[in-house]
Design a protein around this motif. Structure first.
Motif, short mmCIF file in Angstrom:
data_model
loop_
_atom_site.label_atom_id
_atom_site.label_comp_id
_atom_site.label_asym_id
_atom_site.label_seq_id
_atom_site.Cartn_x
_atom_site.Cartn_y
_atom_site.Cartn_z
N SER A 115 0.84 -1.19 0.00
CA SER A 115 0.00 0.00 0.00
C SER A 115 0.87 1.24 0.00
CB SER A 115 -0.91 0.00 1.23
OG SER A 115 -1.73 -1.15 1.23
N THR A 116 0.72 2.07 -1.03
CA THR A 116 1.53 3.27 -1.18
C THR A 116 0.65 4.42 -1.63
OG1 THR A 116 3.49 1.98 -1.77
CG2 THR A 116 3.49 4.27 -2.43
N TRP A 117 0.82 5.57 -0.96
CA TRP A 117 0.07 6.76 -1.32
C TRP A 117 1.01 7.96 -1.37
CZ3 TRP A 117 -1.30 3.46 2.64
CH2 TRP A 117 -2.47 2.71 2.45
N THR A 118 0.92 8.75 -2.43
CA THR A 118 1.63 10.01 -2.51
C THR A 118 0.69 11.08 -2.00
OG1 THR A 118 2.95 9.25 -4.37
CG2 THR A 118 2.82 11.63 -4.03
N LEU A 119 1.17 11.87 -1.04
CA LEU A 119 0.35 12.87 -0.37
C LEU A 119 0.91 14.27 -0.61
CD1 LEU A 119 0.08 10.97 3.03
CD2 LEU A 119 -1.65 11.06 1.23
N PRO A 120 0.06 15.29 -0.52
CA PRO A 120 0.58 16.66 -0.60
C PRO A 120 1.51 16.93 0.59
CG PRO A 120 -1.83 16.63 -0.74
CD PRO A 120 -1.39 15.25 -0.38
N HIS A 121 2.49 17.76 0.39
CA HIS A 121 3.45 18.09 1.45
C HIS A 121 2.87 19.22 2.30
CE1 HIS A 121 7.27 19.46 3.21
NE2 HIS A 121 7.56 18.17 3.15
N THR A 122 1.77 18.90 3.03
CA THR A 122 1.09 19.88 3.88
C THR A 122 0.72 19.22 5.20
OG1 THR A 122 -1.15 19.33 3.13
CG2 THR A 122 0.06 20.99 1.84
N ALA A 123 0.42 20.05 6.20
CA ALA A 123 0.04 19.54 7.52
C ALA A 123 -1.23 18.69 7.45
CB ALA A 123 -0.15 20.70 8.49
N VAL A 183 2.52 6.29 12.08
CA VAL A 183 2.21 6.97 10.82
C VAL A 183 2.16 8.48 11.05
CG1 VAL A 183 0.37 7.41 9.13
CG2 VAL A 183 1.07 5.06 9.64
N SER A 184 1.46 8.90 12.10
CA SER A 184 1.36 10.33 12.42
C SER A 184 2.72 10.96 12.65
CB SER A 184 0.50 10.56 13.67
OG SER A 184 -0.82 10.23 13.42
N GLU A 185 3.56 10.29 13.42
CA GLU A 185 4.89 10.83 13.73
C GLU A 185 5.77 10.92 12.48
OE1 GLU A 185 5.70 12.29 16.45
OE2 GLU A 185 3.93 11.69 17.58
N LEU A 186 5.77 9.87 11.67
CA LEU A 186 6.62 9.88 10.48
C LEU A 186 6.17 10.92 9.46
CD1 LEU A 186 7.27 6.06 9.91
CD2 LEU A 186 8.88 7.77 10.79
N VAL A 187 4.86 11.03 9.26
CA VAL A 187 4.35 12.01 8.29
C VAL A 187 4.55 13.43 8.82
CG1 VAL A 187 2.30 12.85 7.06
CG2 VAL A 187 2.75 10.39 7.22
N THR A 188 4.31 13.65 10.10
CA THR A 188 4.55 14.97 10.69
C THR A 188 6.01 15.38 10.53
OG1 THR A 188 2.75 14.75 12.28
CG2 THR A 188 4.49 16.32 12.82
N GLY A 239 8.87 12.72 18.77
CA GLY A 239 8.48 11.73 17.77
C GLY A 239 9.41 10.54 17.67
N THR A 240 10.69 10.78 17.63
CA THR A 240 11.65 9.68 17.51
C THR A 240 11.63 8.81 18.75
OG1 THR A 240 13.02 11.02 16.06
CG2 THR A 240 14.07 9.11 17.06
N SER A 241 11.46 9.41 19.92
CA SER A 241 11.37 8.61 21.16
C SER A 241 10.13 7.73 21.16
CB SER A 241 11.36 9.54 22.37
OG SER A 241 12.56 10.25 22.46
N ILE A 242 9.04 8.27 20.67
CA ILE A 242 7.80 7.49 20.59
C ILE A 242 8.00 6.30 19.65
CG2 ILE A 242 5.42 7.54 19.74
CD1 ILE A 242 5.33 10.47 20.82
N ILE A 243 8.56 6.55 18.49
CA ILE A 243 8.80 5.47 17.52
C ILE A 243 9.76 4.45 18.10
CG2 ILE A 243 9.77 4.93 15.25
CD1 ILE A 243 8.63 7.70 14.35
#
Length: 137
Positions: free
Chosen positions: A11-19, A50-55, A106-110
């Motif tokens: 599963s792969t999705w290209t997303l806009p580079h926005t918040a 997912v939230s942490e990596l995309v953020t 974020g990195t600590s959470i991951i």
């Protein structure tokens, strides 16, 4: 470890580079893990990573922004990856307006949730992929 190629992830999705892409990525991941029958605790962990990596991609990297999800394996793990355009020279809008105690975890959470995680740089495409392997059971 990270998959040999991102094409191995179904599963792969290209997303806009926005918040706004953070919530979009969560919705896409939520639909995927629900379809895979993942239990609630594992699904919550997937959505958090997912939230942490995309953020991080939106706030610290250049476009493009691509989310990759691997279907859970027989060994009870799955891979989440986010590919971006490499480090940005300036921080994103959210980071530049918030206080230091509002970001940086974020990195600590991951690290806490994932069984393994890392970064792969592709110098041929000038992209960086941040990935994490999570337990699904």
């Amino acid at each position: 470890t990270t998959p040999a190629t991102l094409s191995e992830l179904p599963s792969t999705w290209t997303l806009p580079h926005t918040a706004r892409s953070v919530s979009t990525a969560r919705r896409l991941a939520q639909a995927a893990v629900a379809g895979w029958g993942m239990n609630d605790d594992a699904a919550d962990s997937v959505l958090l990573v997912v939230s942490e990596l995309v953020t991080n991609a939106v706030e610290h990297a250049l476009p493009p922004l691509t989310l990759h999800l691997g279907r859970p394996d027989e060994d009870g793990t799955m891979t989440i990856a986010v590919t971006d355009g490499g480090p940005a020279t300036e921080t994103g809008a959210w980071i530049s307006t918030c206080t230091p105690d509002e970001h940086g975890r974020g990195t600590s959470i991951i690290d806490f949730i994932a069984t393994n995680h890392g970064t792969t740089t592709n110098t041929n495409t000038n992209t960086t992929t941040h990935w994490a392997t999570l337990p699904t059971t």
